[in-house]
Design an enzyme around this catalytic site. Structure first.
Site, PDB file in Angstrom:
ATOM      1  N   GLY A   1      16.510  10.096  23.951  1.00 15.60           N
ATOM      2  CA  GLY A   1      17.616   9.524  23.197  1.00 15.60           C
ATOM      3  C   GLY A   1      18.775   9.200  24.122  1.00 15.60           C
ATOM      4  O   GLY A   1      18.864   9.726  25.233  1.00 15.60           O
TER       5      GLY A   1
ATOM      6  N   GLN B   1      27.478   7.500  26.586  1.00 10.18           N
ATOM      7  CA  GLN B   1      26.824   7.875  27.854  1.00 10.18           C
ATOM      8  C   GLN B   1      26.728   6.708  28.822  1.00 10.18           C
ATOM      9  O   GLN B   1      26.479   6.912  30.009  1.00 10.18           O
ATOM     10  CB  GLN B   1      25.416   8.432  27.594  1.00 10.18           C
ATOM     11  CG  GLN B   1      25.429   9.765  26.865  1.00 10.18           C
ATOM     12  CD  GLN B   1      24.025  10.286  26.655  1.00 10.18           C
ATOM     13  OE1 GLN B   1      23.354   9.899  25.722  1.00 10.18           O
ATOM     14  NE2 GLN B   1      23.567  11.137  27.549  1.00 10.18           N
TER      15      GLN B   1
ATOM     16  N   CYS C   1      20.164  16.919  28.618  1.00 11.90           N
ATOM     17  CA  CYS C   1      20.911  15.691  28.348  1.00 11.90           C
ATOM     18  C   CYS C   1      20.972  14.871  29.628  1.00 11.90           C
ATOM     19  O   CYS C   1      21.179  15.434  30.702  1.00 11.90           O
ATOM     20  CB  CYS C   1      22.326  16.058  27.886  1.00 11.90           C
ATOM     21  SG  CYS C   1      23.359  14.641  27.523  1.00 11.90           S
ATOM     22  N   LEU C   2      20.787  13.562  29.502  1.00 15.08           N
ATOM     23  CA  LEU C   2      20.837  12.707  30.694  1.00 15.08           C
ATOM     24  C   LEU C   2      22.214  12.750  31.363  1.00 15.08           C
ATOM     25  O   LEU C   2      22.345  12.432  32.539  1.00 15.08           O
ATOM     26  CB  LEU C   2      20.465  11.267  30.334  1.00 15.08           C
ATOM     27  CG  LEU C   2      19.014  11.044  29.868  1.00 15.08           C
ATOM     28  CD1 LEU C   2      18.808   9.593  29.441  1.00 15.08           C
ATOM     29  CD2 LEU C   2      18.018  11.418  30.953  1.00 15.08           C
TER      30      LEU C   2
ATOM     31  N   HIS D   1      21.685  15.661  18.238  1.00 16.81           N
ATOM     32  CA  HIS D   1      22.204  15.654  19.617  1.00 16.81           C
ATOM     33  C   HIS D   1      22.915  14.324  19.911  1.00 16.81           C
ATOM     34  O   HIS D   1      24.034  14.313  20.429  1.00 16.81           O
ATOM     35  CB  HIS D   1      21.032  15.886  20.574  1.00 16.81           C
ATOM     36  CG  HIS D   1      21.371  15.836  22.027  1.00 16.81           C
ATOM     37  ND1 HIS D   1      21.203  16.902  22.879  1.00 16.81           N
ATOM     38  CD2 HIS D   1      21.872  14.826  22.804  1.00 16.81           C
ATOM     39  CE1 HIS D   1      21.600  16.554  24.105  1.00 16.81           C
ATOM     40  NE2 HIS D   1      21.996  15.289  24.087  1.00 16.81           N
ATOM     41  N   GLU D   2      22.261  13.206  19.552  1.00 20.79           N
ATOM     42  CA  GLU D   2      22.847  11.892  19.872  1.00 20.79           C
ATOM     43  C   GLU D   2      24.073  11.596  19.005  1.00 20.79           C
ATOM     44  O   GLU D   2      25.053  11.015  19.477  1.00 20.79           O
ATOM     45  CB  GLU D   2      21.808  10.774  19.728  1.00 20.79           C
ATOM     46  CG  GLU D   2      20.570  10.913  20.602  1.00 20.79           C
ATOM     47  CD  GLU D   2      20.838  11.211  22.058  1.00 20.79           C
ATOM     48  OE1 GLU D   2      21.889  10.796  22.594  1.00 20.79           O
ATOM     49  OE2 GLU D   2      20.003  11.905  22.673  1.00 20.79           O
TER      50      GLU D   2
ATOM     51  N   HIS E   1      27.160  13.123  20.376  1.00 19.94           N
ATOM     52  CA  HIS E   1      27.778  12.370  21.476  1.00 19.94           C
ATOM     53  C   HIS E   1      28.861  11.412  20.960  1.00 19.94           C
ATOM     54  O   HIS E   1      29.854  11.165  21.646  1.00 19.94           O
ATOM     55  CB  HIS E   1      26.724  11.529  22.221  1.00 19.94           C
ATOM     56  CG  HIS E   1      25.996  12.254  23.314  1.00 19.94           C
ATOM     57  ND1 HIS E   1      26.633  12.752  24.426  1.00 19.94           N
ATOM     58  CD2 HIS E   1      24.683  12.547  23.474  1.00 19.94           C
ATOM     59  CE1 HIS E   1      25.731  13.320  25.228  1.00 19.94           C
ATOM     60  NE2 HIS E   1      24.541  13.216  24.668  1.00 19.94           N
TER      61      HIS E   1
HETATM   62 NI    NI Z   1      22.744  13.904  25.473  1.00 20.02          NI
END
Ligand code: NI
Length: 163
Positions: free
Chosen positions: A45, A50, A91-92, A134-135, A138
């Site tokens: 995701g 991000q 997480c990226l 999670h997304e 953000h």
């Molecule tokens: Ni993330």
């Protein structure tokens, strides 16, 4: 086009993102770039902040099949949150860091796709439920690290010192 992923510590990851009021060609391009970036980084995701955007857009693919199946939610809203699941998240934007987070098992997500059509996604648990929460976090400036219990936060702090 692959986009650069912002790392934890960047203030742009902490903004409350704005609703998309019109799906323009620029938005469609952003969505397709986000999908390309997510796959390039092997993520499940990715959220717009991000990649430095302050718009409420998430893309995800929980990889339940071998085929790529990218999903998009513009202006996502979560409802009917119930039950509890606990699992490891990464997480990226926080490379090398992992931790257990408690999330709701059942979640209903509504929003628009890149064509402006209404989408409803219901998940009863597993990766899809986690990725939706999670997304969407953000978009409100929340990282999974914020949701770790104190013991896990301490462990992550120590790991970070060793990175
Ligand atoms: Ni993330």
């Amino acid at each position: 086009m692959k986009l650069e992923i912002l790392k934890e510590g960047d203030e742009r990851l902490r903004v409350i993102c704005k609703k998309v009021d019109k799906i323009t060609p620029r938005i469609k391009k952003l969505v397709s770039d986000m999908i390309e970036t997510m796959y390039a980084k092997n993520g499940v995701g990715l959220a717009a902040p991000q990649v430095g955007s302050d718009l409420r857009i998430i893309v995800f693919d929980p990889r339940t099949t071998r085929r790529k199946h990218p999903m998009v939610l513009i202006n996502p809203e979560l409802s009917e949150l119930s039950g509890e699941i606990r699992g490891d998240e990464g997480c990226l934007s926080c490379p090398g860091l992992w931790g257990e987070v408690t999330r709701s098992a059942h979640v209903k997500a509504t929003g628009l796709n890149e064509k402006g059509e209404e989408v409803v996604i219901e998940s009863e648990g597993g990766v899809l439920s986690v990725v939706l929460q999670h997304e969407t976090d953000h978009l409100d400036g929340i990282l999974f690290l914020d949701r770790l219990d104190p013991a896990q936060q301490l462990r992550v702090m120590k790991e970070r010192e060793e990175l």
